[in-house]
Design a protein around this motif. Structure first.
Motif, PDB file in Angstrom:
ATOM      1  N   GLY A  93       0.834  -1.209   0.000  1.00  9.16           N
ATOM      2  CA  GLY A  93       0.000   0.000   0.000  1.00  9.16           C
ATOM      3  C   GLY A  93       0.864   1.252   0.000  1.00  9.16           C
ATOM      4  N   PHE A  94       1.938   1.204   0.764  1.00 11.73           N
ATOM      5  CA  PHE A  94       2.839   2.344   0.851  1.00 11.73           C
ATOM      6  C   PHE A  94       3.456   2.625  -0.531  1.00 11.73           C
ATOM      7  CE2 PHE A  94       7.106   4.000   2.566  1.00 11.73           C
ATOM      8  CZ  PHE A  94       6.620   5.287   2.702  1.00 11.73           C
ATOM      9  N   GLN A  95       3.904   1.537  -1.187  1.00 14.94           N
ATOM     10  CA  GLN A  95       4.518   1.718  -2.499  1.00 14.94           C
ATOM     11  C   GLN A  95       3.493   2.261  -3.504  1.00 14.94           C
ATOM     12  OE1 GLN A  95       7.581   1.872  -2.807  1.00 14.94           O
ATOM     13  NE2 GLN A  95       7.423   2.406  -4.967  1.00 14.94           N
ATOM     14  N   GLN A  96       2.277   1.746  -3.424  1.00 12.37           N
ATOM     15  CA  GLN A  96       1.236   2.236  -4.338  1.00 12.37           C
ATOM     16  C   GLN A  96       0.996   3.736  -4.149  1.00 12.37           C
ATOM     17  OE1 GLN A  96      -2.262  -0.157  -3.795  1.00 12.37           O
ATOM     18  NE2 GLN A  96      -1.301  -1.957  -4.722  1.00 12.37           N
ATOM     19  N   LEU A  97       0.892   4.163  -2.883  1.00  7.42           N
ATOM     20  CA  LEU A  97       0.659   5.582  -2.617  1.00  7.42           C
ATOM     21  C   LEU A  97       1.826   6.413  -3.146  1.00  7.42           C
ATOM     22  CD1 LEU A  97      -1.056   7.824  -1.246  1.00  7.42           C
ATOM     23  CD2 LEU A  97       0.361   7.515   0.765  1.00  7.42           C
ATOM     24  N   ARG A  98       3.036   5.929  -2.905  1.00  2.00           N
ATOM     25  CA  ARG A  98       4.212   6.680  -3.384  1.00  2.00           C
ATOM     26  C   ARG A  98       4.155   6.854  -4.889  1.00  2.00           C
ATOM     27  NH1 ARG A  98       9.692   4.532  -0.718  1.00  2.00           N
ATOM     28  NH2 ARG A  98      10.328   6.691  -1.020  1.00  2.00           N
ATOM     29  N   GLU A  99       3.758   5.767  -5.590  1.00  2.00           N
ATOM     30  CA  GLU A  99       3.711   5.874  -7.045  1.00  2.00           C
ATOM     31  C   GLU A  99       2.575   6.782  -7.495  1.00  2.00           C
ATOM     32  OE1 GLU A  99       3.804   1.828  -8.453  1.00  2.00           O
ATOM     33  OE2 GLU A  99       5.800   1.539  -7.566  1.00  2.00           O
ATOM     34  N   ALA A 100       1.422   6.644  -6.817  1.00  2.00           N
ATOM     35  CA  ALA A 100       0.266   7.466  -7.199  1.00  2.00           C
ATOM     36  C   ALA A 100       0.580   8.954  -6.992  1.00  2.00           C
ATOM     37  CB  ALA A 100      -0.949   7.075  -6.360  1.00  2.00           C
TER      38      ALA A 100
ATOM     39  N   ASP B 246      -0.575  18.579  -3.163  1.00  2.00           N
ATOM     40  CA  ASP B 246      -1.609  18.200  -2.206  1.00  2.00           C
ATOM     41  C   ASP B 246      -2.485  19.422  -1.906  1.00  2.00           C
ATOM     42  OD1 ASP B 246      -2.969  16.472  -0.620  1.00  2.00           O
ATOM     43  OD2 ASP B 246      -1.379  16.174   0.841  1.00  2.00           O
ATOM     44  N   ARG B 247      -3.690  19.162  -1.437  1.00  2.00           N
ATOM     45  CA  ARG B 247      -4.562  20.272  -1.069  1.00  2.00           C
ATOM     46  C   ARG B 247      -4.423  20.609   0.399  1.00  2.00           C
ATOM     47  NH1 ARG B 247     -10.320  18.426  -3.045  1.00  2.00           N
ATOM     48  NH2 ARG B 247      -9.367  16.466  -2.398  1.00  2.00           N
ATOM     49  N   PRO B 248      -4.450  21.890   0.743  1.00  4.26           N
ATOM     50  CA  PRO B 248      -4.449  22.268   2.155  1.00  4.26           C
ATOM     51  C   PRO B 248      -5.698  21.715   2.844  1.00  4.26           C
ATOM     52  CG  PRO B 248      -4.186  24.211   0.757  1.00  4.26           C
ATOM     53  CD  PRO B 248      -4.518  23.071  -0.140  1.00  4.26           C
ATOM     54  N   TRP B 249      -5.632  21.597   4.161  1.00  4.70           N
ATOM     55  CA  TRP B 249      -6.763  21.004   4.888  1.00  4.70           C
ATOM     56  C   TRP B 249      -8.061  21.767   4.648  1.00  4.70           C
ATOM     57  CZ3 TRP B 249      -9.316  23.906   8.535  1.00  4.70           C
ATOM     58  CH2 TRP B 249      -8.623  24.991   9.092  1.00  4.70           C
ATOM     59  N   TRP B 250      -7.970  23.054   4.430  1.00  3.50           N
ATOM     60  CA  TRP B 250      -9.209  23.842   4.281  1.00  3.50           C
ATOM     61  C   TRP B 250      -9.810  23.716   2.878  1.00  3.50           C
ATOM     62  CZ3 TRP B 250      -4.401  26.187   5.178  1.00  3.50           C
ATOM     63  CH2 TRP B 250      -3.838  26.837   4.086  1.00  3.50           C
ATOM     64  N   ASN B 251      -9.092  23.117   1.948  1.00  2.00           N
ATOM     65  CA  ASN B 251      -9.618  22.977   0.594  1.00  2.00           C
ATOM     66  C   ASN B 251     -10.138  21.576   0.293  1.00  2.00           C
ATOM     67  OD1 ASN B 251      -7.219  25.279  -0.788  1.00  2.00           O
ATOM     68  ND2 ASN B 251      -9.396  25.605  -0.499  1.00  2.00           N
ATOM     69  N   HIS B 252     -10.068  20.701   1.250  1.00  3.14           N
ATOM     70  CA  HIS B 252     -10.583  19.355   0.983  1.00  3.14           C
ATOM     71  C   HIS B 252     -12.101  19.375   0.975  1.00  3.14           C
ATOM     72  CE1 HIS B 252      -7.032  16.717   1.083  1.00  3.14           C
ATOM     73  NE2 HIS B 252      -6.495  17.722   1.726  1.00  3.14           N
TER      74      HIS B 252
ATOM     75  N   HIS C  29       8.424  12.009  -7.680  1.00  5.15           N
ATOM     76  CA  HIS C  29       8.790  11.573  -6.330  1.00  5.15           C
ATOM     77  C   HIS C  29       8.606  12.623  -5.251  1.00  5.15           C
ATOM     78  CE1 HIS C  29      10.269   8.140  -8.395  1.00  5.15           C
ATOM     79  NE2 HIS C  29      11.125   8.856  -9.070  1.00  5.15           N
ATOM     80  N   ASP C  30       7.798  13.640  -5.490  1.00 11.42           N
ATOM     81  CA  ASP C  30       7.640  14.618  -4.415  1.00 11.42           C
ATOM     82  C   ASP C  30       6.185  14.964  -4.167  1.00 11.42           C
ATOM     83  OD1 ASP C  30       7.271  16.004  -6.723  1.00 11.42           O
ATOM     84  OD2 ASP C  30       8.905  17.424  -6.387  1.00 11.42           O
ATOM     85  N   GLY C  31       5.303  14.019  -4.451  1.00 12.05           N
ATOM     86  CA  GLY C  31       3.893  14.233  -4.142  1.00 12.05           C
ATOM     87  C   GLY C  31       3.567  13.938  -2.693  1.00 12.05           C
ATOM     88  N   LEU C  32       4.489  13.314  -2.001  1.00  8.88           N
ATOM     89  CA  LEU C  32       4.401  13.184  -0.547  1.00  8.88           C
ATOM     90  C   LEU C  32       5.402  14.167   0.054  1.00  8.88           C
ATOM     91  CD1 LEU C  32       4.398   9.287  -0.160  1.00  8.88           C
ATOM     92  CD2 LEU C  32       2.441  10.822   0.019  1.00  8.88           C
ATOM     93  N   LEU C  33       5.183  14.512   1.300  1.00 10.12           N
ATOM     94  CA  LEU C  33       6.150  15.351   2.002  1.00 10.12           C
ATOM     95  C   LEU C  33       7.443  14.566   2.200  1.00 10.12           C
ATOM     96  CD1 LEU C  33       3.523  16.692   4.456  1.00 10.12           C
ATOM     97  CD2 LEU C  33       5.263  18.232   3.575  1.00 10.12           C
ATOM     98  N   LEU C  34       8.536  15.068   1.710  1.00 17.88           N
ATOM     99  CA  LEU C  34       9.826  14.398   1.885  1.00 17.88           C
ATOM    100  C   LEU C  34      10.470  14.876   3.188  1.00 17.88           C
ATOM    101  CD1 LEU C  34      11.205  14.635  -1.766  1.00 17.88           C
ATOM    102  CD2 LEU C  34       9.946  12.766  -0.698  1.00 17.88           C
ATOM    103  N   PRO C  35      10.758  13.934   4.095  1.00 21.09           N
ATOM    104  CA  PRO C  35      11.245  14.334   5.419  1.00 21.09           C
ATOM    105  C   PRO C  35      12.547  15.122   5.383  1.00 21.09           C
ATOM    106  CG  PRO C  35      10.913  11.932   5.292  1.00 21.09           C
ATOM    107  CD  PRO C  35      10.529  12.489   3.970  1.00 21.09           C
ATOM    108  N   ALA C  36      13.413  14.834   4.427  1.00 21.52           N
ATOM    109  CA  ALA C  36      14.674  15.575   4.388  1.00 21.52           C
ATOM    110  C   ALA C  36      14.422  17.045   4.059  1.00 21.52           C
ATOM    111  CB  ALA C  36      15.609  14.954   3.351  1.00 21.52           C
TER     112      ALA C  36
END
Lengths: 254, 254, 254, 254
Positions: free
Chosen positions: A201-208, A248-254, A213-220
């Motif tokens: 599931g994690f890999q799927q989300l990363r790909e989606a 990504d959308r801000p919390w107020w735009n979901h 490679h930066d659609g998730l928040l990158l910790p570095a």
């Protein structure tokens, strides 16, 4: 002697990367996490391998005195704690009220709210004496809005956010910088999101979310902003800021 | 059989007045407070004296099972609880971090946050079965901003506010109306403000705020809005509103 | 002589229903709308038909002096305006930045922000002299968060919300009650939503949201809360509240 | 060719210092201000004197086409605008409603809200084509709460804040970073605060807030955070943050 940056919740996501960033910036990184001694060693070795200074500790934050003793030991053995990063989460996934036990609700508070109160009670007197110090608190969307199924998490994070404001009100004029950092999105972190979703599931989300490679928040990358906040001159301090991926959308735009 | 309005925290301020208002509006008022059995009796007698229906119970909300058993007993002995008013405060005055004990911090949460969680866990399944119900939560300025000295109170109320949002997210579509009512100012209440200030201080504040006796929030007037919120048609529900005296400043203008 | 309730934006949705509610509550309803003289007549006749008092006026709020002259004429010819309802919207549907003309952006402001400023400039001195008055402002989700495509609308409503706060700060201590009423959802209103969606789309939405016909905000029910707010005692005034259907999600949960 | 950082509102406070900071970071600083050609020249010369690249332009933002033409000219003559800093204020001091003319209210909007809309309309299509760009918007306390006497300013800034959110919603997924930077306190700026208070009043405030000269927000320190925000990786962007002096109270604690 290097100034110390103490990280509570130093996994392979935000906590570990923030530790690395401060180590690169000239701090000794004192890294605490609940379990996975191997992971902790690797983190310390990784920092030392690039010439930095670090130490690692297993610490169960819900255990009485665990935080307090670790703070005292670091101050005694390593040196003054200049920065603390409170990075303990309490996300347990979405659960209906009927499926949220009293215990789960209490543990959320004990980790995410009371843990910060205990940490602040331990470090603020030391920082106050020195006239300076920085407390960086990782926060989550649930601190500003309560979503379905988030009873335990939102109550804990909402309390934590208000606690950051009361700490700031008392200690900012004494030279202690308190920052509430709203991580408003999914972090590319194998220890938390990865475990919650499972490897596939994690890999799927990363790909989606991929998009180079930066659609998730990158910790570095998050860590760079933590470091900047800690370096702000006291005439221009940030107390609250949000961080999310551009896609990504801000919390107020979901 | 009258519908029941259960009030937790039914002193001589908001709680008692809300109970009276609902009694006048055709409800049986089930009034709970921690102490002062005499005051409780007077409240019940006052309601009965004007033709209303009420019953009174001493209830220590931090005691395990106290809320849960009271809910069960009222449902069994009096009738379906249609409205609950959660009116437990946790204001302990301004205290520096060093003067805020772990215990004080925990009691704030236990009363103001966990108490609501327990109440909701007890009444929501009943209300859900009936497809309707109203949960009115008294809130305070500390739920939206953390002021100096308010570590325990603000953390507890901030958690409570987020919990109101998670409850609303899960139960509003099931016909349960959750309202978070922000009391943003001093209430003309002898049991809470009066005790905190002492008789002389309380009288001085009343006179200073006087302005025809309405410079403090009058609990009887507050009660009218609680009643209105509970009567709103489900096509037009309010989840959050503020209340303050015309002569007072909103929290954001201080 | 009846007190006057002046409504700007008195269509068949919120405005007209609020007018009716105040007429039933003993006010003369002075109803203004931009067009549809027939609809206006029907509204006035409807109120008079049930024994109420009303008058209707066509008023183009973007035209200079239109609001100011109407206020003066009503005060001179009918009586003191005790309540004003500012119900002018500026929703133009979602438009990308490239499709939002300078003119559209300005008209949004002119109607939704400057219109309220002009209205307040006209009525506040009168209300201040009388030591009382109520200004009820219909607001929208766009006042608290800016969504995609809402450039004109959100900028106008965000300005309007802050204006409500500055008006409250100056005039609340002078006895004028300013309320910002956040309509956070689709209203079952043929004149606005109906026109935007077309007759078929409107009917489809009504059926989809149906759930016993109250999945949209029903204007007659909204009106009850407007009336309640106007009747609040000045020791317990509400400045901001939200309204939405039980089956809809609050803006922060989307 | 250096990337361009365009600053609207480049006085001796935030705007000029942000320009200098970006020049030091490798940008060409294109500096615009309404008046004081001498001050503008000094700013440009100061930057060039330390080896940076800059150009200066007088620009009256309320004049039609002024912003649009400047953007086009810079793109044609200097190079692609990578960062724009919208630093136009509209603070006119505290004025009662009766003393706030229609014109003053409109000018506030025209500068602070419409000005940003025009700037965004000019630069967003260019940035969108290039798949990147940064829009940094200086904001003020009045964007989040309306204080007494701030009718014009708060309405303009509240609109501006919502506009930042709608711009972010549309353009963040297209690689354009929009940041709303809340300057929550008095800035040590001779051109704005200095002029408002007069030379003596300004000096008195500086001394009162002194505390080692950093009780006011120092513009050079603010500039560091502007620069950091513009360098954030797109996986971890900040949309909103606050800045204030350690010795000042946040807006919510006043």
């Amino acid at each position: 002697m290097k100034p110390v940056c103490l990280v509570l919740g130093a996994g392979a996501g935000i906590g570990g990367n923030v530790g690395m960033r401060f180590a690169r910036g000239g701090y000794h990184a004192a890294l605490c996490r609940r379990s996975d001694e191997d992971g902790l060693h690797k983190l310390v070795e990784g920092i030392e391998g690039e010439g930095g200074s670090a130490s690692g500790y297993l610490l169960n934050a819900v255990e009485p005195d665990s935080i307090e003793k670790r703070v005292a030991a670091i101050e005694a053995e390593i040196g003054p704690i200049e920065v603390v990063v409170f990075n303990l989460g309490a996300q347990i996934g979405d659960r209906a009220l009927a499926d949220t036990s009293y215990k789960a609700f209490e543990v959320g508070w004990r980790l995410a709210t009371f843990g910060l109160f205990r940490l602040a009670s331990a470090v603020c007197p030391l920082m106050e004496q020195r006239g300076k110090g920085t407390i960086l608190v990782t926060s989550a969307t649930a601190a500003v809005r309560g979503n379905r199924g988030q009873h335990s998490h939102a109550a804990a994070m909402g309390g934590r956010r208000m606690l950051c404001q009361t700490l700031n009100a008392e200690f900012s004029p004494k030279g202690i910088h308190v920052a509430h950092i709203l991580i408003d999105g999914a972090v590319d972190a194998p220890d938390t999101l990865g475990k919650m979703l499972g490897p596939e599931g994690f890999q799927q989300l990363r790909e989606a979310r991929g998009m180079e490679h930066d659609g998730l928040l990158l910790p570095a990358e998050i860590a760079d902003t933590y470091f900047h906040i800690a370096q702000q001159h006291r005439s221009a301090w940030t107390h609250e800021l949000d961080l999310r991926s551009f896609s990504d959308r801000p919390w107020w735009n979901h």
